[in-house]
Scaffold this motif. Sequence first.
Motif, PDB file in Angstrom:
ATOM      1  N   TYR A  79       1.267  -1.035   0.204  1.00  0.00           N
ATOM      2  CA  TYR A  79      -0.228   0.101  -0.152  1.00  0.00           C
ATOM      3  C   TYR A  79       0.814   1.189   0.248  1.00  0.00           C
ATOM      4  CZ  TYR A  79      -4.370  -2.962   0.440  1.00  0.00           C
ATOM      5  OH  TYR A  79      -5.018  -4.357   0.466  1.00  0.00           O
ATOM      6  N   SER A  80       1.891   1.247  -0.193  1.00  0.00           N
ATOM      7  CA  SER A  80       2.963   2.044  -0.342  1.00  0.00           C
ATOM      8  C   SER A  80       3.110   2.803  -1.967  1.00  0.00           C
ATOM      9  CB  SER A  80       4.228   1.910   0.196  1.00  0.00           C
ATOM     10  OG  SER A  80       4.813   1.549   1.348  1.00  0.00           O
ATOM     11  N   TYR A  81       2.417   4.494  -2.036  1.00  0.00           N
ATOM     12  CA  TYR A  81       3.178   4.663  -3.377  1.00  0.00           C
ATOM     13  C   TYR A  81       4.133   3.752  -4.153  1.00  0.00           C
ATOM     14  CZ  TYR A  81      -0.404   8.323  -1.792  1.00  0.00           C
ATOM     15  OH  TYR A  81      -1.638   9.042  -0.719  1.00  0.00           O
ATOM     16  N   LYS A  82       4.562   4.359  -4.989  1.00  0.00           N
ATOM     17  CA  LYS A  82       5.617   4.316  -5.928  1.00  0.00           C
ATOM     18  C   LYS A  82       6.702   4.959  -5.919  1.00  0.00           C
ATOM     19  CE  LYS A  82       4.131   1.518  -9.765  1.00  0.00           C
ATOM     20  NZ  LYS A  82       3.751   0.765 -10.957  1.00  0.00           N
ATOM     21  N   ASN A  83       8.324   4.375  -5.283  1.00  0.00           N
ATOM     22  CA  ASN A  83       9.462   5.897  -5.479  1.00  0.00           C
ATOM     23  C   ASN A  83       8.875   6.195  -4.295  1.00  0.00           C
ATOM     24  OD1 ASN A  83       9.985   4.843  -7.864  1.00  0.00           O
ATOM     25  ND2 ASN A  83       8.217   6.719  -8.670  1.00  0.00           N
ATOM     26  N   SER A  84       9.083   5.141  -3.164  1.00  0.00           N
ATOM     27  CA  SER A  84       8.760   6.263  -1.790  1.00  0.00           C
ATOM     28  C   SER A  84       9.419   5.232  -0.733  1.00  0.00           C
ATOM     29  CB  SER A  84       7.224   6.292  -1.514  1.00  0.00           C
ATOM     30  OG  SER A  84       6.973   5.078  -1.117  1.00  0.00           O
ATOM     31  N   ASN A  85       9.648   5.727   0.653  1.00  0.00           N
ATOM     32  CA  ASN A  85       9.944   5.441   1.591  1.00  0.00           C
ATOM     33  C   ASN A  85       9.488   4.554   2.580  1.00  0.00           C
ATOM     34  OD1 ASN A  85      12.866   4.372   2.875  1.00  0.00           O
ATOM     35  ND2 ASN A  85      12.133   5.821   4.395  1.00  0.00           N
ATOM     36  N   ILE A  86      10.176   3.994   3.003  1.00  0.00           N
ATOM     37  CA  ILE A  86       8.703   2.918   4.345  1.00  0.00           C
ATOM     38  C   ILE A  86       9.985   3.079   5.601  1.00  0.00           C
ATOM     39  CG2 ILE A  86       8.412   0.968   5.197  1.00  0.00           C
ATOM     40  CD1 ILE A  86       7.844  -0.147   2.872  1.00  0.00           C
ATOM     41  N   ASP A  87       9.672   3.904   6.518  1.00  0.00           N
ATOM     42  CA  ASP A  87      10.226   3.885   8.028  1.00  0.00           C
ATOM     43  C   ASP A  87       9.825   2.263   9.176  1.00  0.00           C
ATOM     44  OD1 ASP A  87      12.132   6.367   7.428  1.00  0.00           O
ATOM     45  OD2 ASP A  87       9.608   6.992   7.014  1.00  0.00           O
TER      46      ASP A  87
END
Length: 299
Positions: A209-217
């Motif tokens: 469920y993340s946007y593409k080209n994003s980061n998970i913290d």
Amino acid sequence: MFAIFVVTAGAGYLVWRSYRDAQSFDALLRQLDIAAKGDPAPVCVPEDSSLYAASKAVSDIGAHLQESVAAQMKSERMKLDLITNVSHDLKTPLSSVIGYLTLLHDEGEISPELREKYLSIALDKAERLEDLINEFFEITRFNLSEISLEYHKIDLIRLLEQLVFEFKPMLSGKNLTCTLHTPESLPLHCDPDKIQRVFDNLLRNAVLYSYKNSNIDITARVQEEQVIVTFQNQGDAIPPEKLARIFEQFYRLDTARSSSGGAGLGLAIAKQIVKLHGGSIDAANGEDSIIFTVTLPLS
């Protein structure tokens, strides 16, 4: 004369009382019949009746039966929805595998580049199909009420580092990065396999469920004899009505049944595992992000 009056009044009271108790008894029988059908059975006997306690007990039983019937009906509906979703989810990747393999079989002259593309897509869909089958087998054998824990002392940071390493192929598929914000080490007494399963489910959910080209913290810290681990990904906010049900067994956030949707068991399992450890798990919306927080006792 007064004695005759007393006797007469006493006899009259006993007759009245007997009549009233008989009415209360009839009312109690009707109440039992209503409760036996699983319908609401309100107290129908006066408080000063000797049968009031029995009537109250029948009312409580009726309410409990009604709740049980409602829960069973809800479970059956969820299972039927699951069967429908299973049919759709299995058919979609299988159709793709058959389609691309048919193209490879039927086309006599095909470039190496196109052959590689078709094979790559077919393999990806076949792996997706395998994941779905494994998850559905999990549903048939996994009883959330029978999870047992085997405690060991671990370094939670090493576990999280290993988890992120194993997810590199899945992260690169959406051009995602994953950043750990942790101390150098964090000892924790837990069931390592079960806790790894919790974090695996949360990171998998974050990737999906993340946007593409994003980061998970991923953040881990100690606060007041508790370990707090958060997974935060950039993505669309979860509607409040779905946020309240996200940890329910068989509930799926993706009502459109996209090809990335699971069977809706992962977060329910995660919640039960964390609960058995004496902790809690919550989901919340941040600013253009989704945040899952796991709280575990330090020892």
